[in-house]
Scaffold this motif. Structure first.
Motif, PDB file in Angstrom:
ATOM      1  N   ALA A  44       7.058  -9.653  10.373  1.00 51.09           N
ATOM      2  CA  ALA A  44       6.139  -9.306   9.287  1.00 51.09           C
ATOM      3  C   ALA A  44       5.768  -7.832   9.270  1.00 51.09           C
ATOM      4  O   ALA A  44       5.062  -7.378   8.362  1.00 51.09           O
ATOM      5  CB  ALA A  44       4.863 -10.152   9.412  1.00 51.09           C
ATOM      6  N   ARG A  45       6.237  -7.051  10.246  1.00 50.76           N
ATOM      7  CA  ARG A  45       5.839  -5.640  10.325  1.00 50.76           C
ATOM      8  C   ARG A  45       6.311  -4.819   9.127  1.00 50.76           C
ATOM      9  O   ARG A  45       5.566  -3.974   8.621  1.00 50.76           O
ATOM     10  CB  ARG A  45       6.357  -5.052  11.624  1.00 50.76           C
ATOM     11  CG  ARG A  45       5.840  -3.662  11.938  1.00 50.76           C
ATOM     12  CD  ARG A  45       6.186  -3.276  13.352  1.00 50.76           C
ATOM     13  NE  ARG A  45       5.496  -4.125  14.318  1.00 50.76           N
ATOM     14  CZ  ARG A  45       5.798  -4.190  15.611  1.00 50.76           C
ATOM     15  NH1 ARG A  45       6.805  -3.469  16.079  1.00 50.76           N
ATOM     16  NH2 ARG A  45       5.109  -4.966  16.422  1.00 50.76           N
ATOM     17  N   PRO A  46       7.530  -5.014   8.597  1.00 47.01           N
ATOM     18  CA  PRO A  46       7.945  -4.195   7.432  1.00 47.01           C
ATOM     19  C   PRO A  46       7.077  -4.414   6.200  1.00 47.01           C
ATOM     20  O   PRO A  46       6.961  -3.516   5.360  1.00 47.01           O
ATOM     21  CB  PRO A  46       9.392  -4.640   7.188  1.00 47.01           C
ATOM     22  CG  PRO A  46       9.857  -5.195   8.494  1.00 47.01           C
ATOM     23  CD  PRO A  46       8.650  -5.822   9.115  1.00 47.01           C
ATOM     24  N   GLN A  47       6.465  -5.598   6.064  1.00 43.53           N
ATOM     25  CA  GLN A  47       5.638  -5.868   4.894  1.00 43.53           C
ATOM     26  C   GLN A  47       4.198  -5.369   5.059  1.00 43.53           C
ATOM     27  O   GLN A  47       3.418  -5.421   4.109  1.00 43.53           O
ATOM     28  CB  GLN A  47       5.610  -7.380   4.589  1.00 43.53           C
ATOM     29  CG  GLN A  47       6.903  -7.932   4.006  1.00 43.53           C
ATOM     30  CD  GLN A  47       7.977  -8.107   5.034  1.00 43.53           C
ATOM     31  OE1 GLN A  47       7.690  -8.306   6.205  1.00 43.53           O
ATOM     32  NE2 GLN A  47       9.234  -8.051   4.598  1.00 43.53           N
ATOM     33  N   GLN A  48       3.830  -4.905   6.240  1.00 44.95           N
ATOM     34  CA  GLN A  48       2.456  -4.458   6.458  1.00 44.95           C
ATOM     35  C   GLN A  48       2.212  -3.096   5.817  1.00 44.95           C
ATOM     36  O   GLN A  48       3.110  -2.257   5.732  1.00 44.95           O
ATOM     37  CB  GLN A  48       2.138  -4.376   7.954  1.00 44.95           C
ATOM     38  CG  GLN A  48       2.039  -5.738   8.633  1.00 44.95           C
ATOM     39  CD  GLN A  48       1.681  -5.599  10.099  1.00 44.95           C
ATOM     40  OE1 GLN A  48       1.599  -4.505  10.617  1.00 44.95           O
ATOM     41  NE2 GLN A  48       1.482  -6.725  10.759  1.00 44.95           N
ATOM     42  N   PRO A  62       0.822   0.584   5.920  1.00 47.97           N
ATOM     43  CA  PRO A  62       0.565   1.532   7.023  1.00 47.97           C
ATOM     44  C   PRO A  62      -0.931   1.788   7.213  1.00 47.97           C
ATOM     45  O   PRO A  62      -1.660   2.071   6.254  1.00 47.97           O
ATOM     46  CB  PRO A  62       1.295   2.815   6.570  1.00 47.97           C
ATOM     47  CG  PRO A  62       2.333   2.338   5.605  1.00 47.97           C
ATOM     48  CD  PRO A  62       1.736   1.156   4.913  1.00 47.97           C
ATOM     49  N   GLY A  63      -1.385   1.666   8.457  1.00 47.33           N
ATOM     50  CA  GLY A  63      -2.788   1.899   8.769  1.00 47.33           C
ATOM     51  C   GLY A  63      -3.678   0.691   8.574  1.00 47.33           C
ATOM     52  O   GLY A  63      -4.869   0.744   8.883  1.00 47.33           O
ATOM     53  N   GLY A  68      -7.407  -8.309   8.969  1.00 45.24           N
ATOM     54  CA  GLY A  68      -8.837  -8.578   8.905  1.00 45.24           C
ATOM     55  C   GLY A  68      -9.647  -7.420   8.366  1.00 45.24           C
ATOM     56  O   GLY A  68     -10.862  -7.547   8.170  1.00 45.24           O
ATOM     57  N   MET A  69      -9.023  -6.271   8.084  1.00 39.79           N
ATOM     58  CA  MET A  69      -9.751  -5.098   7.595  1.00 39.79           C
ATOM     59  C   MET A  69     -10.039  -5.244   6.103  1.00 39.79           C
ATOM     60  O   MET A  69      -9.233  -5.798   5.347  1.00 39.79           O
ATOM     61  CB  MET A  69      -8.946  -3.826   7.856  1.00 39.79           C
ATOM     62  CG  MET A  69      -9.591  -2.557   7.326  1.00 39.79           C
ATOM     63  SD  MET A  69      -8.515  -1.116   7.497  1.00 39.79           S
ATOM     64  CE  MET A  69      -8.677  -0.818   9.245  1.00 39.79           C
ATOM     65  N   ASP A  70     -11.180  -4.729   5.682  1.00 36.05           N
ATOM     66  CA  ASP A  70     -11.542  -4.717   4.270  1.00 36.05           C
ATOM     67  C   ASP A  70     -10.711  -3.644   3.567  1.00 36.05           C
ATOM     68  O   ASP A  70     -10.605  -2.516   4.056  1.00 36.05           O
ATOM     69  CB  ASP A  70     -13.028  -4.417   4.121  1.00 36.05           C
ATOM     70  CG  ASP A  70     -13.514  -4.629   2.697  1.00 36.05           C
ATOM     71  OD1 ASP A  70     -12.660  -4.904   1.828  1.00 36.05           O
ATOM     72  OD2 ASP A  70     -14.723  -4.513   2.448  1.00 36.05           O
ATOM     73  N   PRO A  71     -10.079  -3.932   2.419  1.00 32.84           N
ATOM     74  CA  PRO A  71      -9.282  -2.910   1.714  1.00 32.84           C
ATOM     75  C   PRO A  71     -10.074  -1.649   1.386  1.00 32.84           C
ATOM     76  O   PRO A  71      -9.529  -0.548   1.393  1.00 32.84           O
ATOM     77  CB  PRO A  71      -8.814  -3.635   0.446  1.00 32.84           C
ATOM     78  CG  PRO A  71      -8.826  -5.092   0.811  1.00 32.84           C
ATOM     79  CD  PRO A  71      -9.970  -5.259   1.759  1.00 32.84           C
ATOM     80  N   ASP A  72     -11.383  -1.791   1.105  1.00 25.85           N
ATOM     81  CA  ASP A  72     -12.191  -0.597   0.810  1.00 25.85           C
ATOM     82  C   ASP A  72     -12.299   0.303   2.034  1.00 25.85           C
ATOM     83  O   ASP A  72     -12.302   1.536   1.923  1.00 25.85           O
ATOM     84  CB  ASP A  72     -13.589  -1.027   0.353  1.00 25.85           C
ATOM     85  CG  ASP A  72     -13.540  -1.793  -0.961  1.00 25.85           C
ATOM     86  OD1 ASP A  72     -12.554  -1.579  -1.715  1.00 25.85           O
ATOM     87  OD2 ASP A  72     -14.457  -2.591  -1.228  1.00 25.85           O
ATOM     88  N   ASP A  73     -12.390  -0.316   3.208  1.00 24.89           N
ATOM     89  CA  ASP A  73     -12.441   0.489   4.433  1.00 24.89           C
ATOM     90  C   ASP A  73     -11.131   1.241   4.649  1.00 24.89           C
ATOM     91  O   ASP A  73     -11.122   2.368   5.156  1.00 24.89           O
ATOM     92  CB  ASP A  73     -12.721  -0.409   5.642  1.00 24.89           C
ATOM     93  CG  ASP A  73     -14.096  -1.048   5.561  1.00 24.89           C
ATOM     94  OD1 ASP A  73     -14.945  -0.509   4.818  1.00 24.89           O
ATOM     95  OD2 ASP A  73     -14.319  -2.078   6.228  1.00 24.89           O
ATOM     96  N   LEU A  74     -10.010   0.623   4.251  1.00 27.28           N
ATOM     97  CA  LEU A  74      -8.726   1.299   4.390  1.00 27.28           C
ATOM     98  C   LEU A  74      -8.662   2.525   3.485  1.00 27.28           C
ATOM     99  O   LEU A  74      -8.178   3.590   3.897  1.00 27.28           O
ATOM    100  CB  LEU A  74      -7.598   0.330   4.053  1.00 27.28           C
ATOM    101  CG  LEU A  74      -6.180   0.901   4.117  1.00 27.28           C
ATOM    102  CD1 LEU A  74      -5.857   1.372   5.532  1.00 27.28           C
ATOM    103  CD2 LEU A  74      -5.158  -0.137   3.656  1.00 27.28           C
TER     104      LEU A  74
END
Length: 218
Positions: free
Chosen positions: A44-48, A50-51, A55-61
């Motif tokens: 699943a790494r290629p679909q992730q 970057p960064g 569990g992270m909130d998209p706004d935090d990203l």
């Protein structure tokens, strides 16, 4: 029903001999062509993104991707703003102040310097000379102290070394005498090492005499 058989064709070895053709099962895949095993995380790494951490909130990203300004950058921006504002306000006052300072500086430069008192000049030279002399005396005394310390340490080491050497030499003389007694009585037949030790008895005694004379001088 006809079954199609599969064969691995014959191939030549590096030494010139030939490998015979081999019959394999239907659907056989060579080891080099077989897919490698991958865990779910690796697959699943290629679909992730970057960064992105699971569990992270998209706004935090998004906030993490926007690089904040450092303290130095903020400080420099504030300095530039203050300098621009101060230059606009103090433009006229600065010209007046500079015009008032110029005559004062010219008058100070025109005044002749007061002559120095000869006594004060002589006192300064004497003080400087005394400082140089004191520094030299301190350096000489420090050097003498180091030499005395080294000499004392060397003497102490020699005084500790010589008694040990004398004791060892006396022990060797005693062992030589015991060995000589056994040989004279016919109890043992000396080997080459023992013969060499017996021949050095006079050398041991001379070394003991020399060390005792050195210890007497200390």
């Amino acid at each position: 029903m006809v079954l199609l058989e599969q064969y691995i064709p014959a191939s030549q070895r590096p030494d010139g001999t030939w490998r015979p053709a081999r019959k394999v099962k239907k659907g056989y895949v060579p080891p080099d062509e077989q897919p490698k095993f991958q865990t779910r995380t690796v697959a699943a790494r290629p679909q992730q993104i970057p960064g992105f951490v699971p569990g992270m909130d998209p706004d935090d990203l998004k906030a993490a991707k926007e690089k904040p300004k450092s303290k130095n950058q903020k400080r420099n921006e504030n300095k530039k703003k203050k300098a621009e504002e101060g230059g606009a306000e103090d433009g006229g006052e600065g010209a007046v102040a500079s015009g008032a300072k110029e005559p004062a500086a010219a008058a100070a430069a025109a005044e002749p310097a007061a002559p120095e008192d000869p006594k004060e000049a002589l006192a300064k030279k004497v003080c400087a000379l005394l400082i140089v002399v004191i520094h030299r005396e301190i350096a000489v005394s420090h050097t003498l102290y180091l030499e005395f310390t080294i000499y004392s340490a060397t003497s102490n080491l020699l005084s500790l070394r010589d008694p040990c050497l004398v004791r060892n030499m006396k022990k060797k003389v005693k062992q030589t005498d015991e060995l000589q007694t056994k040989v004279a009585a016919g109890e043992i037949e000396p080997n080459p090492e023992q013969k060499e030790k017996l021949s050095k008895r006079t050398e041991f005694e001379a070394e003991i005499k020399k060390l005792e004379e050195e210890m007497a001088k200390l």
